[in-house]
Motif scaffolding. Structure first.
Motif, short mmCIF file in Angstrom:
data_model
loop_
_atom_site.label_atom_id
_atom_site.label_comp_id
_atom_site.label_asym_id
_atom_site.label_seq_id
_atom_site.Cartn_x
_atom_site.Cartn_y
_atom_site.Cartn_z
N GLY A 68 4.60 -1.43 -2.63
CA GLY A 68 5.51 -2.54 -2.22
C GLY A 68 5.16 -3.04 -0.70
N LYS A 69 5.00 -2.19 0.36
CA LYS A 69 4.58 -2.62 1.64
C LYS A 69 3.16 -3.49 1.58
CE LYS A 69 7.75 0.59 4.10
NZ LYS A 69 7.79 1.72 4.85
N ALA A 70 2.25 -2.55 0.86
CA ALA A 70 0.94 -3.20 0.85
C ALA A 70 0.97 -4.58 0.09
CB ALA A 70 -0.06 -2.37 0.04
N ILE A 71 1.67 -4.66 -0.96
CA ILE A 71 1.83 -5.98 -1.51
C ILE A 71 2.43 -6.88 -0.66
CG2 ILE A 71 2.81 -7.33 -3.33
CD1 ILE A 71 2.49 -4.88 -5.30
N ASP A 72 3.63 -6.72 0.17
CA ASP A 72 4.03 -7.70 0.86
C ASP A 72 3.30 -8.07 2.12
OD1 ASP A 72 6.59 -7.59 -0.47
OD2 ASP A 72 7.69 -6.08 0.90
N ASN A 73 2.41 -7.11 2.71
CA ASN A 73 1.54 -7.39 3.76
C ASN A 73 0.37 -8.39 3.11
OD1 ASN A 73 2.58 -5.99 5.59
ND2 ASN A 73 1.57 -4.24 5.36
#
Length: 155
Positions: A68-73
């Motif tokens: 989720g964090k990678a997608i947000d980034n």
């Protein structure tokens, strides 16, 4: 059987006492009769399986959070921009439909015109519901356009 071997391979064991519900104790006894394992071995196997599942769930939760964090980034700003554009398009579409409906209500003063307009709105709602329900948006929109509608001669 492999679980039984794993338990025997453990070098150190410690005794603990646990209080379990009567129905669970009965299940342990029934399982003991079927497998020729001791109650202690059954409990050890059950605890090992429980903690394996628990650890896998925690790992999946951690991986989900990292993804989720990678997608947000990677997509965060672009995704937010797309959502804002979709919201603006929705507002614009609603305003356009409202204006068209208001204009048509002024034109359609006769009962026959009002009935015609009501039938076409009902048909449009029915066709639009079919588009959303069938999930084939591009093709269904083409199917919604009446055959007798001539775009070239609309003035």
């Amino acid at each position: 059987m492999s679980s039984k071997l794993e338990i025997k391979k453990q070098s150190k064991s410690e005794k603990i006492f646990a209080v379990i519900p009567k129905n669970l104790k009965e299940k342990v006894i029934r399982y003991k009769a079927k497998t020729n394992m001791s109650e202690s071995e059954i409990v050890n196997v059950a605890l090992n399986e429980f903690f394996k599942v628990k650890m896998l769930k925690e790992d999946v939760d951690d991986i989900t959070e990292i993804m989720g964090k990678a997608i947000d980034n990677k997509l965060g700003k672009k995704f937010e921009r797309m959502l804002m554009l979709l919201a603006k398009a929705g507002k614009s579409s609603y305003a356009s439909l409202f204006l068209q409906a208001y204009f048509l209500s002024k034109i359609c003063q006769s009962e026959e015109s009002k009935e015609f307009l009501k039938e076409k709105i009902d048909l449009a709602n029915k066709l639009a519901y079919g588009v959303v329900k069938n999930k084939f948006l591009d093709e269904d929109i083409r199917q919604m356009i009446p055959d007798d509608l001539d775009f070239d001669n609309i003035i």
